[in-house]
Scaffold this active site. Structure first.
Site, PDB file in Angstrom:
ATOM      1  N   ARG A 197       0.800  -1.216   0.000  1.00 29.12           N
ATOM      2  CA  ARG A 197       0.000   0.000   0.000  1.00 29.12           C
ATOM      3  C   ARG A 197       0.842   1.279   0.000  1.00 29.12           C
ATOM      4  O   ARG A 197       0.584   2.187  -0.791  1.00 29.12           O
ATOM      5  CB  ARG A 197      -0.930   0.037   1.239  1.00 29.12           C
ATOM      6  CG  ARG A 197      -2.149  -0.838   1.122  1.00 29.12           C
ATOM      7  CD  ARG A 197      -2.564  -1.359   2.486  1.00 29.12           C
ATOM      8  NE  ARG A 197      -1.559  -2.301   2.916  1.00 29.12           N
ATOM      9  CZ  ARG A 197      -1.621  -3.610   2.639  1.00 29.12           C
ATOM     10  NH1 ARG A 197      -2.657  -4.101   2.039  1.00 29.12           N
ATOM     11  NH2 ARG A 197      -0.640  -4.419   2.990  1.00 29.12           N
ATOM     12  N   HIS A 217       5.318   5.542  11.560  1.00 29.14           N
ATOM     13  CA  HIS A 217       4.786   5.436  10.198  1.00 29.14           C
ATOM     14  C   HIS A 217       3.791   6.596  10.075  1.00 29.14           C
ATOM     15  O   HIS A 217       2.578   6.412  10.100  1.00 29.14           O
ATOM     16  CB  HIS A 217       4.094   4.075  10.050  1.00 29.14           C
ATOM     17  CG  HIS A 217       3.770   3.678   8.646  1.00 29.14           C
ATOM     18  ND1 HIS A 217       3.880   4.535   7.570  1.00 29.14           N
ATOM     19  CD2 HIS A 217       3.319   2.500   8.131  1.00 29.14           C
ATOM     20  CE1 HIS A 217       3.513   3.881   6.468  1.00 29.14           C
ATOM     21  NE2 HIS A 217       3.180   2.653   6.770  1.00 29.14           N
TER      22      HIS A 217
HETATM   23  N1  ASP Z   1       1.878  -1.839   6.664  1.00 31.62           N
HETATM   24  C1  ASP Z   1       2.089  -1.422   8.034  1.00 31.62           C
HETATM   25  C2  ASP Z   1       3.552  -1.134   8.288  1.00 31.62           C
HETATM   26  O1  ASP Z   1       4.339  -1.101   7.369  1.00 31.62           O
HETATM   27  C3  ASP Z   1       1.494  -2.367   9.016  1.00 31.62           C
HETATM   28  C4  ASP Z   1       2.042  -3.767   9.038  1.00 31.62           C
HETATM   29  O2  ASP Z   1       2.961  -4.096   8.270  1.00 31.62           O
HETATM   30  O3  ASP Z   1       1.544  -4.553   9.853  1.00 31.62           O
HETATM   31  O4  ASP Z   1       3.921  -0.924   9.414  1.00 31.62           O
END
Ligand code: ASP
Length: 291
Positions: A49, A127
């Site tokens: 994403r 993040h």
């Molecule tokens: N996509 C998010 C992150 O990079 C959450 C996850 O990986 O669980 O932290």
């Protein structure tokens, strides 16, 4: 020049202005304001994403994007991170988006560049763009009224950078943060109320944020199988029916561990709305930092 390393880099007013632009973007009202600009992305950890949404956001605003394939870059020949970034900087990009497993790494690059650095996730630490899109999703869902809302952040709050950024950001907008986790995933601080089960808090919550267990950051095996963990922490239709809460998850979702299949289709589960909002928020942030 401004960088985005953590959510506190932006004031409340700046965040609200980002939300205004994100809404304009969603309505197709942000023009090609980044025409002629070039954004470099450098992802040293997996991403679906974040990386794609930065790229789509940039392209929708007319910018071009160069994704450095870190697997085939000269880091494999022994070049240091600082030399890699200094060399990229010498090509005059307009922003560098970076994700790395080391806490603090994006911030340590600031002295080596003449353009904004955007932290797309650094280890367990933060993040920020995810937390902004989470808050934006909450804000839209509740029609701008976030003050006094209660959120339960459920799961690996110890190792999740999404939890890290959200627990620092959401209280600035009047949201009461409650952490729900098994002992092995408990946050080591005492500023927040912490609970052992969802059952204890659910009746009081307006928002639930489910998290993936961050297996890549565990150096021991905490659960025989994640099914064990799911017994107590999976978001089920029984919980959805018990209280009217907004359900969020940053993705990737571990189906039937974090959230059951049927709940993923529930109208109050806004996981895909978060993804749509992620493009709008990242477009708005690129515009703010580059122009
Ligand atoms: N996509 C998010 C992150 O990079 C959450 C996850 O990986 O669980 O932290």
């Amino acid at each position: 020049m401004q960088h985005l390393i953590r959510t506190s880099d932006f004031t409340k007013d700046e965040i609200l202005a980002i939300f205004e632009d994100a809404r304009a973007f969603k309505e197709g009202k942000l023009s090609k304001v980044l025409e002629g600009k070039i954004i470099v992305t450098l992802f040293f950890e997996n991403s679906t994403r974040t990386r794609t949404s930065f790229e789509i956001a940039a392209k929708r605003l007319g910018a071009e994007v160069v994704n450095l394939d870190v697997g085939t870059s000269s880091q494999k020949k022994g070049e240091t991170m600082y030399d890699t970034v200094s060399n990229l900087n010498a090509m005059n990009p307009d922003a560098i988006v970076i994700r790395h497993s080391v806490h603090g790494l994006p911030e340590s690059l600031i002295g080596y560049v003449d353009c904004p650095i955007i932290n797309a996730g650094d280890g367990r630490h933060s993040h920020p763009t995810q937390a902004f899109l989470d808050l934006f999703t909450i804000n839209e869902y509740f029609g701008g009224e976030t003050e006094g809302k209660k959120i339960a952040i459920v799961g690996d709050v110890k190792n999740s950078r999404v939890a890290g950024s959200n627990r620092r950001l959401l209280p600035r907008f009047g949201i009461d943060v409650n952490l729900v986790a098994p002992d092995c995933f408990k946050y080591e601080g005492d500023e927040f109320k912490q609970f052992n089960t969802i059952q204890e808090v659910i009746d009081d919550m307006d928002i639930v944020m489910s998290l993936r267990s961050q297996l890549e950051r565990h150096n021991i095996t905490y659960f025989e199988s994640l099914q064990e963990y799911a017994k107590d922490f999976c978001i089920t239709s029984e919980l959805m029916n018990r209280k009217e809460f907004l359900l969020l998850h940053p993705g990737p979702v571990n189906r039937n561990i974090d959230i059951t299949d049927d709940v993923l289709k529930h109208p109050r589960c806004k996981v895909l709305e978060q993804v749509t909002n992620g493009v709008a928020i990242r477009a708005s942030i690129l515009k703010k930092l580059i122009l």
